[in-house]
Design a protein around this motif. Structure first.
Motif, PDB file in Angstrom:
ATOM      1  N   THR A 106      47.789 -49.605  70.162  1.00 43.65           N
ATOM      2  CA  THR A 106      48.411 -50.502  70.990  1.00 43.65           C
ATOM      3  C   THR A 106      49.049 -50.008  72.158  1.00 43.65           C
ATOM      4  N   ARG A 115      53.056 -55.962  81.396  1.00 44.20           N
ATOM      5  CA  ARG A 115      53.145 -56.880  80.057  1.00 44.20           C
ATOM      6  C   ARG A 115      53.423 -56.162  78.978  1.00 44.20           C
ATOM      7  N   ASP A 116      54.156 -56.747  77.942  1.00 41.76           N
ATOM      8  CA  ASP A 116      54.455 -55.984  76.632  1.00 41.76           C
ATOM      9  C   ASP A 116      53.135 -55.250  76.000  1.00 41.76           C
ATOM     10  N   VAL A 118      51.814 -55.461  72.956  1.00 42.56           N
ATOM     11  CA  VAL A 118      51.040 -56.349  72.068  1.00 42.56           C
ATOM     12  C   VAL A 118      50.291 -57.446  72.734  1.00 42.56           C
ATOM     13  N   SER A 119      50.962 -58.105  73.643  1.00 44.47           N
ATOM     14  CA  SER A 119      50.173 -59.276  74.298  1.00 44.47           C
ATOM     15  C   SER A 119      49.149 -58.690  75.233  1.00 44.47           C
ATOM     16  N   ALA A 120      49.429 -57.496  75.967  1.00 43.77           N
ATOM     17  CA  ALA A 120      48.320 -56.942  76.803  1.00 43.77           C
ATOM     18  C   ALA A 120      47.249 -56.509  76.074  1.00 43.77           C
ATOM     19  N   THR A 121      47.346 -56.298  74.733  1.00 45.20           N
ATOM     20  CA  THR A 121      46.188 -55.630  73.848  1.00 45.20           C
ATOM     21  C   THR A 121      45.283 -56.692  73.513  1.00 45.20           C
ATOM     22  N   VAL A 122      46.186 -57.844  73.079  1.00 45.16           N
ATOM     23  CA  VAL A 122      45.200 -59.008  72.408  1.00 45.16           C
ATOM     24  C   VAL A 122      44.905 -60.362  73.508  1.00 45.16           C
ATOM     25  N   ALA A 123      45.497 -60.256  74.520  1.00 45.49           N
ATOM     26  CA  ALA A 123      45.459 -61.354  75.685  1.00 45.49           C
ATOM     27  C   ALA A 123      44.239 -60.937  76.489  1.00 45.49           C
TER      28      ALA A 123
END
Length: 353
Positions: A106, A115-116, A118-123
């Motif tokens: 992550t 972006r943070d 987590v959101s950058a990884t899953v978005a």
């Protein structure tokens, strides 16, 4: 086994066990990263951080398959039973490895933007219906959350609070998490791999786990299907067929299994086959220092009343036993946990037996 909760109750066996696991994990990662650096040379080199992320993922999957294999292997061959003794230590080690993989992946792939992580990884995925566009990271995150719950509740404190039946049911979520891990890998890293070896190894391991569980299940089903006839008394066979200090397990139809123990002095007692700790098979244990000792985690019970020796408080159901010559008969109905039963003893030849 202890009468007070401790974070970790180490003994020599556990220290050696944990040291071997830690050393094996470090060695695996060192070899994985070292070989990666040596094999992938410019211009197709892979950076050490990526190799470490992949190494942690590979190690986690290997450990997960080992954990899943221990249970059925122990059912199929008693020589694997000692591995069950500290399986929870192995499970917590696996979670730490899997969590390290998740955190590093992550941060590495999502930590260098605005972006943070987590959101950058899953978005940024277009469609859940597309294999190539499916957010496989979400599946890994869900699996990791399940593994966290299992690791966090692995301590005996939670086992006591939740009760062994609910605790065991909760930890059966392992198989749900396993399915999520398989989907995470199949929809993630395998999509970019051209070498079929990785898919063969992953799904070959899955087939092996499925085969082991099937074989163990069939073996247990056969034992239950050959259940002793139910009635007031169950014929448990001849005392000489039971090794001193060991037990024979009866499978009454529609009832809990019964462990019939023969002590060193030839006295015979019968108790429930289910340990009050984690439901371990007491009939596969032995009488040690005068107490029935569970082969899974060493919980002990007195044969005559099914009570753990003080200061412990666990109790299991007991059964009335009688001997006709050298043949053992066990009353089919269990007595309440902790009920004292008179051990059956064969009469000496001098008394006309």
């Amino acid at each position: 086994m202890t009468n007070a909760y401790r974070w970790v109750q180490w003994n020599r066996h556990k220290r050696v066990y944990d040291a071997v696991i830690a050393a094996a994990c470090v060695l695996f990662l060192a070899v994985f990263v070292g070989l990666g650096v040596a094999l992938y040379q410019p211009p197709s080199e892979i950076t050490p951080p990526i190799l470490l992320i992949r190494g942690l993922a590979t190690l986690a999957i290997v450990l997960l398959h080992i954990i899943l294999a221990i249970g059925p292997l122990a059912r199929l061959d008693d020589r694997f039973a000692p591995l069950l003794y500290n399986r929870r230590h192995l499970g917590v080690t696996f979670f730490v490895i899997a969590a390290a993989h998740g955190v590093l992946a992550t941060l590495f792939y999502g930590g260098f933007g605005v972006r943070d992580p987590v959101s950058a990884t899953v978005a940024g995925y277009d469609s859940f219906a597309s294999i190539s566009g499916f957010p496989f990271e979400v599946l890994g995150l869900l699996a990791l959350l399940i593994f966290f719950v299992m690791a966090a509740t692995s301590h005996d404190f939670w086992l006591s609070v939740l009760g062994h039946r609910f605790w065991k049911t909760l930890h059966m979520l392992l198989y749900v998490a396993y399915g999520l891990v398989l989907a995470h890998v199949a929809l993630g890293s395998l999509q970019s791999e051209t070498n079929p070896l990785y898919a063969v190894l992953l799904f070959g391991g899955t087939a092996l786990i499925a085969a082991l569980h099937t074989l163990a299940g069939v073996r247990e089903w056969r034992r239950d299907s050959s259940a002793a006839a139910t009635g007031a008394w169950i014929d448990a066979g001849v005392i000489d067929d039971i090794e001193p200090g060991a037990a024979r397990v009866l499978c009454p139809g529609g009832q809990e299994r019964i462990a019939v123990f023969r002590a060193e002095d030839d006295s015979v007692c019968a108790v429930s086959n289910v340990c009050a700790h984690q439901g371990g098979p007491l009939g596969e244990g032995r009488i040690i220092d005068g107490c029935i000792t569970c082969p899974w985690h060493g919980y002990q019970y007195r044969p005559e009343d099914g009570q753990s020796p003080p200061p412990y408080t666990e109790k299991i159901p007991t059964y009335e036993v009688r001997l006709e010559g050298r043949r053992i008969f066990v009353r089919a109905d269990a007595s309440a946990p902790g009920t004292l039963q008179t051990p059956a003893r064969p009469r000496s030849e001098g008394n006309g037996a």
